[in-house]
Structures are given as C-alpha cells and as structure tokens.
Design a protein around this motif. Sequence first.
Motif, PDB file in Angstrom:
ATOM      1  N   VAL A 154       0.384   8.297  -6.656  1.00  0.00           N
ATOM      2  CA  VAL A 154      -0.416   8.969  -7.676  1.00  0.00           C
ATOM      3  C   VAL A 154       0.234  10.290  -8.074  1.00  0.00           C
ATOM      4  O   VAL A 154       1.016  10.869  -7.318  1.00  0.00           O
ATOM      5  CB  VAL A 154      -1.868   9.229  -7.198  1.00  0.00           C
ATOM      6  CG1 VAL A 154      -2.567   7.921  -6.897  1.00  0.00           C
ATOM      7  CG2 VAL A 154      -1.893  10.152  -5.995  1.00  0.00           C
ATOM      8  N   GLY A 155      -0.102  10.737  -9.273  1.00  0.00           N
ATOM      9  CA  GLY A 155       0.481  11.963  -9.795  1.00  0.00           C
ATOM     10  C   GLY A 155      -0.198  13.195  -9.255  1.00  0.00           C
ATOM     11  O   GLY A 155      -0.664  14.043 -10.008  1.00  0.00           O
ATOM     12  N   ARG A 156      -0.305  13.305  -7.982  1.00  0.00           N
ATOM     13  CA  ARG A 156      -0.871  14.473  -7.333  1.00  0.00           C
ATOM     14  C   ARG A 156      -0.017  14.817  -6.128  1.00  0.00           C
ATOM     15  O   ARG A 156       0.792  14.009  -5.692  1.00  0.00           O
ATOM     16  CB  ARG A 156      -2.297  14.176  -6.828  1.00  0.00           C
ATOM     17  CG  ARG A 156      -3.360  14.331  -7.881  1.00  0.00           C
ATOM     18  CD  ARG A 156      -4.701  13.954  -7.302  1.00  0.00           C
ATOM     19  NE  ARG A 156      -5.749  14.075  -8.327  1.00  0.00           N
ATOM     20  CZ  ARG A 156      -6.595  15.090  -8.390  1.00  0.00           C
ATOM     21  NH1 ARG A 156      -6.558  16.060  -7.510  1.00  0.00           N
ATOM     22  NH2 ARG A 156      -7.506  15.122  -9.339  1.00  0.00           N
ATOM     23  N   ASP A 157      -0.263  15.971  -5.575  1.00  0.00           N
ATOM     24  CA  ASP A 157       0.576  16.416  -4.465  1.00  0.00           C
ATOM     25  C   ASP A 157       0.478  15.509  -3.246  1.00  0.00           C
ATOM     26  O   ASP A 157       1.437  15.293  -2.532  1.00  0.00           O
ATOM     27  CB  ASP A 157       0.213  17.856  -4.064  1.00  0.00           C
ATOM     28  CG  ASP A 157       0.495  18.807  -5.216  1.00  0.00           C
ATOM     29  OD1 ASP A 157       1.300  18.418  -6.091  1.00  0.00           O
ATOM     30  OD2 ASP A 157      -0.098  19.894  -5.247  1.00  0.00           O
ATOM     31  N   GLU A 158      -0.734  14.978  -3.021  1.00  0.00           N
ATOM     32  CA  GLU A 158      -0.907  14.119  -1.843  1.00  0.00           C
ATOM     33  C   GLU A 158      -0.016  12.889  -1.904  1.00  0.00           C
ATOM     34  O   GLU A 158       0.310  12.318  -0.892  1.00  0.00           O
ATOM     35  CB  GLU A 158      -2.364  13.681  -1.686  1.00  0.00           C
ATOM     36  CG  GLU A 158      -3.331  14.814  -1.458  1.00  0.00           C
ATOM     37  CD  GLU A 158      -3.960  15.293  -2.771  1.00  0.00           C
ATOM     38  OE1 GLU A 158      -5.179  15.357  -2.841  1.00  0.00           O
ATOM     39  OE2 GLU A 158      -3.207  15.583  -3.725  1.00  0.00           O
ATOM     40  N   GLY A 159       0.293  12.475  -3.139  1.00  0.00           N
ATOM     41  CA  GLY A 159       1.335  11.470  -3.311  1.00  0.00           C
ATOM     42  C   GLY A 159       0.960  10.021  -3.114  1.00  0.00           C
ATOM     43  O   GLY A 159       0.759   9.328  -4.092  1.00  0.00           O
ATOM     44  N   GLU A 160       0.845   9.586  -1.871  1.00  0.00           N
ATOM     45  CA  GLU A 160       0.741   8.153  -1.611  1.00  0.00           C
ATOM     46  C   GLU A 160      -0.591   7.775  -0.980  1.00  0.00           C
ATOM     47  O   GLU A 160      -1.099   8.473  -0.110  1.00  0.00           O
ATOM     48  CB  GLU A 160       1.894   7.712  -0.710  1.00  0.00           C
ATOM     49  CG  GLU A 160       3.263   8.012  -1.321  1.00  0.00           C
ATOM     50  CD  GLU A 160       4.400   7.425  -0.521  1.00  0.00           C
ATOM     51  OE1 GLU A 160       4.241   7.261   0.711  1.00  0.00           O
ATOM     52  OE2 GLU A 160       5.440   7.120  -1.118  1.00  0.00           O
ATOM     53  N   VAL A 161      -1.125   6.667  -1.445  1.00  0.00           N
ATOM     54  CA  VAL A 161      -2.383   6.163  -0.906  1.00  0.00           C
ATOM     55  C   VAL A 161      -2.194   4.690  -0.576  1.00  0.00           C
ATOM     56  O   VAL A 161      -1.575   3.958  -1.358  1.00  0.00           O
ATOM     57  CB  VAL A 161      -3.523   6.317  -1.946  1.00  0.00           C
ATOM     58  CG1 VAL A 161      -4.860   5.966  -1.310  1.00  0.00           C
ATOM     59  CG2 VAL A 161      -3.561   7.734  -2.497  1.00  0.00           C
ATOM     60  N   PHE A 162      -2.706   4.266   0.570  1.00  0.00           N
ATOM     61  CA  PHE A 162      -2.464   2.897   1.011  1.00  0.00           C
ATOM     62  C   PHE A 162      -3.752   2.079   1.111  1.00  0.00           C
ATOM     63  O   PHE A 162      -4.828   2.623   1.316  1.00  0.00           O
ATOM     64  CB  PHE A 162      -1.757   2.909   2.374  1.00  0.00           C
ATOM     65  CG  PHE A 162      -0.384   3.523   2.286  1.00  0.00           C
ATOM     66  CD1 PHE A 162       0.711   2.743   1.950  1.00  0.00           C
ATOM     67  CD2 PHE A 162      -0.208   4.889   2.499  1.00  0.00           C
ATOM     68  CE1 PHE A 162       1.976   3.314   1.845  1.00  0.00           C
ATOM     69  CE2 PHE A 162       1.046   5.465   2.392  1.00  0.00           C
ATOM     70  CZ  PHE A 162       2.149   4.676   2.069  1.00  0.00           C
ATOM     71  N   ALA A 163      -3.616   0.772   0.931  1.00  0.00           N
ATOM     72  CA  ALA A 163      -4.760  -0.131   1.034  1.00  0.00           C
ATOM     73  C   ALA A 163      -4.284  -1.548   1.284  1.00  0.00           C
ATOM     74  O   ALA A 163      -3.108  -1.856   1.109  1.00  0.00           O
ATOM     75  CB  ALA A 163      -5.585  -0.081  -0.249  1.00  0.00           C
ATOM     76  N   ASP A 164      -5.249  -2.417   1.666  1.00  0.00           N
ATOM     77  CA  ASP A 164      -4.912  -3.828   1.850  1.00  0.00           C
ATOM     78  C   ASP A 164      -4.601  -4.493   0.515  1.00  0.00           C
ATOM     79  O   ASP A 164      -3.728  -5.342   0.422  1.00  0.00           O
ATOM     80  CB  ASP A 164      -6.090  -4.565   2.511  1.00  0.00           C
ATOM     81  CG  ASP A 164      -6.307  -4.101   3.942  1.00  0.00           C
ATOM     82  OD1 ASP A 164      -5.313  -3.734   4.596  1.00  0.00           O
ATOM     83  OD2 ASP A 164      -7.465  -4.113   4.398  1.00  0.00           O
ATOM     84  N   VAL A 165      -5.370  -4.103  -0.494  1.00  0.00           N
ATOM     85  CA  VAL A 165      -5.213  -4.724  -1.815  1.00  0.00           C
ATOM     86  C   VAL A 165      -5.281  -3.660  -2.905  1.00  0.00           C
ATOM     87  O   VAL A 165      -6.064  -2.704  -2.799  1.00  0.00           O
ATOM     88  CB  VAL A 165      -6.347  -5.740  -2.115  1.00  0.00           C
ATOM     89  CG1 VAL A 165      -6.003  -6.565  -3.346  1.00  0.00           C
ATOM     90  CG2 VAL A 165      -6.602  -6.646  -0.945  1.00  0.00           C
ATOM     91  N   VAL A 166      -4.482  -3.835  -3.930  1.00  0.00           N
ATOM     92  CA  VAL A 166      -4.563  -2.992  -5.124  1.00  0.00           C
ATOM     93  C   VAL A 166      -5.075  -3.841  -6.282  1.00  0.00           C
ATOM     94  O   VAL A 166      -4.546  -4.924  -6.545  1.00  0.00           O
ATOM     95  CB  VAL A 166      -3.189  -2.385  -5.483  1.00  0.00           C
ATOM     96  CG1 VAL A 166      -3.270  -1.627  -6.807  1.00  0.00           C
ATOM     97  CG2 VAL A 166      -2.689  -1.482  -4.365  1.00  0.00           C
ATOM     98  N   VAL A 167      -6.141  -3.358  -6.926  1.00  0.00           N
ATOM     99  CA  VAL A 167      -6.670  -4.038  -8.116  1.00  0.00           C
ATOM    100  C   VAL A 167      -6.135  -3.293  -9.338  1.00  0.00           C
ATOM    101  O   VAL A 167      -6.484  -2.135  -9.572  1.00  0.00           O
ATOM    102  CB  VAL A 167      -8.211  -4.031  -8.128  1.00  0.00           C
ATOM    103  CG1 VAL A 167      -8.739  -4.687  -9.408  1.00  0.00           C
ATOM    104  CG2 VAL A 167      -8.764  -4.726  -6.889  1.00  0.00           C
ATOM    105  N   VAL A 168      -5.248  -3.947 -10.089  1.00  0.00           N
ATOM    106  CA  VAL A 168      -4.655  -3.313 -11.269  1.00  0.00           C
ATOM    107  C   VAL A 168      -5.593  -3.532 -12.460  1.00  0.00           C
ATOM    108  O   VAL A 168      -5.758  -4.643 -12.937  1.00  0.00           O
ATOM    109  CB  VAL A 168      -3.258  -3.885 -11.570  1.00  0.00           C
ATOM    110  CG1 VAL A 168      -2.674  -3.230 -12.818  1.00  0.00           C
ATOM    111  CG2 VAL A 168      -2.335  -3.680 -10.372  1.00  0.00           C
ATOM    112  N   ALA A 169      -6.226  -2.452 -12.907  1.00  0.00           N
ATOM    113  CA  ALA A 169      -7.210  -2.525 -13.990  1.00  0.00           C
ATOM    114  C   ALA A 169      -6.941  -1.406 -14.980  1.00  0.00           C
ATOM    115  O   ALA A 169      -7.846  -0.712 -15.418  1.00  0.00           O
ATOM    116  CB  ALA A 169      -8.624  -2.415 -13.424  1.00  0.00           C
TER     117      ALA A 169
END
Lengths: 146, 434
Positions: free
Chosen positions: B145-160
């Motif tokens: 993501v375009g924020r300082d925290e940067g990366e976020v993880f999950a089992d599934v990504v829903v592209v919407a």
Amino acid sequence: MSDDEKADKGKQGESARAHREARKSEKVGQLASHPEGDGLKSNQREKEDQRESMNLDDKLYLVRYKVDDRTHLRVVDQEICRNSGKEHGHVCTHICPAGVYEWTGEEITVEYERCVECGACRIACPDNNIDWEYPRGGFGIAYKHG
Amino acid sequence: MDERFDVIVVGAGPAGLSAAYLLAKAGLKTVVFERGQYPGSKNVMGGILYTKMMDEVIPEFWREAPLERPIIEQNLWVLNRDSAVKVGHRGDRFTEEPHNAYTVFRAEFDRWFGTKVEEAGALLITETLVEDLIWDGQRVTGVKVGRDEGEVFADVVVVAAGVNTLDSLLPNRPQGGRGHRPEQVALAVKEVIQLTEEKVSDRFNLPSGYGASIELVGEATAGLTGTAFIYTNRDSLSVGVGGMLSDFVKANFNPHELIERFKSHPVIQPLLEGGEVKEYLAHLIPEGGYNSMPPLYGDGYVVVGDAGMLVNALHREGSNMAMTSGRLAAETIIEARKKGDFSKRSLKEYRQRLDQTYVIKDLRKYRNASRFFEETPALFHVYPEMAAEAAAILLTVDGVPKREKQGQIWRMMREKRSLWHMLRDLHNARRSLL
C-alpha cells in the motif's frame, strides 16, 4: 465543509478560473460529425449556438477535489506527440471529459488538477504515450453524489 | 496496524463492500482499502441499483439505505435530430415493496454501505492506494500500500478495484500494457441536475416518491455506439451519455460537448428546463464482455466486479453483478477457510458458483454482442433515423392513403439501408442477441 475542504476548493477554483478565459473561445463547438453519420449535426449545431451551454470549467468548479502537489499524469515522450500525435489529432485533447490535455503547437500540456480519474486517456492514446497513475491515496476527485 | 488479516479487499465499491460485509459477518478478519476519502468518493454509475442482489448481501437494506426513488417505469427513446420514438413500461406491481430497483447516488450509498461493513466488524482504511500484490512464488500473499507501513498480508486478496484496476493487481490478464483496449470500454459522462421534487414528479408523470428511467439511442449519442440516459432522483435528474471509447476516438468527439448536445435536443431540453447542474462526472464502463474477462481467481486471490469485466451493457447491469460476484467470492473464501486451502484449486469454486448464476450465463449469452454492435454502427444512427422518419410519415395526416404511406416508408428505409444490409443486420442481431 471543513477548512481543509474550503482550501481545496479555493485552490481548484483558482486554477479553474485561471484557465477559463483562455479556453472559453477555443474549446466550444469542436464537435465533429460522425464519419458514418452524415447530417447528424446540422440543426442541432445551430441551436447549440443560440443556446447558452454550460462551460466545462464552470462544471469542474462544481466538483470537489483535493489537489495533490504532484502530478499523476505524464506524457511519456513529447516527441511522439509532435510526430504521430499530429496525424491522429492528439486524441487526449478531445477524449478527456475534463480537458486535462492541451496541444500548444509544440507540446501537450497536462493540467492534472482537472482530472476526474476516468482513465480514458490512458486507453485511448494510440501511442500508449500517457503514464497514468492514480493520485496518491486521499487525493484527487471526491464526488458528493456519484 | 496489525499486519496480518484473513482477507484483504482492494476497493470499496459494490463488489468489494459486498464481499467484505459477508466475510466480516462470518467472523473473518477483514480489511478494506479504499483510495478515496470515503467509500463512494470515486465511484460513478448511471444511478440504478437493483434490489435483489443487494438484498442478498444485506437483507432489507432498503429500509435504511439512502435511496432516491423506486423505479416503476422504464422507457426506451429512439431519437433523431428533432423527434423521438418512445416505448416503455409502467407497472403498478413495481410500487410494491421490495421494489425492483432504485435510483441512488453512489457516493451516498457506498458511504452508507461502508459504515455497515465497519459495523459488521471489518476494518475500513480510506485514503490508501493499493499499489501492488505481494507474491510468494505463484501465490498472492498480500498487498503493498502507498503508506509508510508498506506491506499487509492475508490468506486471500479480493481484487475489487474497478474498471481501472492496475495491471499489477490483475495477474495473467490476456492483454498487457494499458489495461483495456478502446473497443472494450465505454466512456460515460453524467450530470446531476437539480430541480424540485414536484417538478421531477410532474415532468415524468410520476406519483409522489416514485421514479422512472429513460434510455436513449440514436441522436442521443450523435450516432456513437452507446446510449444516453435520464434517471429521476428525489429532487434531481441523473443525465448522462456514454459511448464506446473507440467510437469517441474515431469520431473525434469530446464527451463534454456530447452531453451538452444531448441536453439541448428539442425533446430533452424541456425535461431539464430550469435545472441547475450540481455535479459533473465521468467514468469508464468495462463492456468487453465474456471474451474479455481476465482470469477471476488464482492462488490466493479472486477478482470481482468491474475489475473482472462483469458488466452486461445491453441490460444496463453492472453494480448488481458486482454485488453478486462479491457475495460469491465471500462464500467461497469462507468455505476455503474451513478447508484451510486458499489455492487456485480451492478458489476455483468462486468461478464455478458464478457460472451457475445470471452473471456468467448472461455474459455468455451476449458474448458476441459487443462485436455485433461494433460491426453494425448503423444501429445507432441509420435505424433510429428510419424509425423516427417512419413514425413521422405514418402520423402525418395529409390525405395520403395508408397503402401509399407504407410504400413511402419502405422506400425511405431502402434508401437509408439496402435490403441486403437490413437482412444481414437482422440475421446478425438474432444470432448475437437472442
């Protein structure tokens, strides 16, 4: 409306006003007839001239923006606009619903502040010559109605 | 921010919010990223929301959601230069709850929908752009993501993320480069025009509180392959014009001038008279149809809504397909979680479920429709002209016997289009639309 929003609106208003005068004369009435639709424009055009149609800048003034200080739209290579761009009449300058692009005779200028983020220019450019990004998170257009 | 979720949803439109609502309801730890200031701030549609598909996500949503008018009348107007041929349907059955469809403002509706998603337990993070997927080999494991925290993880990504979903978020799509081709998307511009509640009801002959829709073809789009529309809101109208982007390019048309031209048509102008423009909007609609759909699932991700080209342009359906696809994606992910399997094989279930619904069935039915429209531009200027002309001849009482008038009409039609072409058009229409 918060102070922030007022500031945004003011900023946008200024930019819109600044360009309104310059563009008023040239942007109206460029509508061409459909290549296969002969005669579609005749009567309509006369009426259009009599009627006071709403100016694009006035319409954009109604839209709420949070303007970023950096652009999210770039022309990749102005040389391409000077060459093959001339042949197809600089598609971006007429396809954009917000009038972001303008051909000065030497280059394409990009007023990203006006962008309503539809994405048409990126897909329409026959030379794939527009580097199109989303504005940064939170910036850009914020529709009230949608 | 706690950086591990069960599901990441990219985009707070009808597809993403539908998925997120049901996932959160089922107890999955869900986060929704939205690049706008609030859900709906970047979202545009003509303005008609179909009840059934939303009701399948939030039952009886219509009791509390911000809605404009239930639609009880639908019209199709065929315009030529100075006249219109009108067909339509007004149904008393549509006055009964739950109504078939409502006009809505997406910025208001999606914002409300967002609060429901939060109430259901999902985390909604606005003003945040998802820039890329994170991969582990062939598997999607999160987003950047375009924020300082940067990366976020999950089992599934829903592209919407809608029609302009970045290429980086749509793995294995057939055509690379700049997303879609101009033949695959329609460009639509719209204005919200303020009147008064009474004026809207009076001008459209509506009982108080009820609404109508008008789709228009022909001169409405100056002959471009596309349609125009007028929808009644409570005290305003949504007025728009859309056409295939490739047609805009070919004809050198400017969308803003096109909508001004539409609004000044002698049949349209009186409906808008005295109205004040409140907002000007533009958006792309993915109309490539079945043959242009990207892969809708893979290891660790699914694609829903406009991002998956799930739009039936012919029937003005898109947001409902978005909601259905979001719901089915959620149901699939909930099942996948029980199995602990988020592989491509497991998420294939989403596509299989979708195949069983009107979404894929209709897209498949009309798979050749967009090519037919593309190859038959006469539909959008020659035939409308014919229809208006024929009506004018027939309805002008000038002492000419009717049989002679029939002859006149037939000659007029053949002047505009040869018999051979008409028969061919009819044949192609039957083949690709019926």
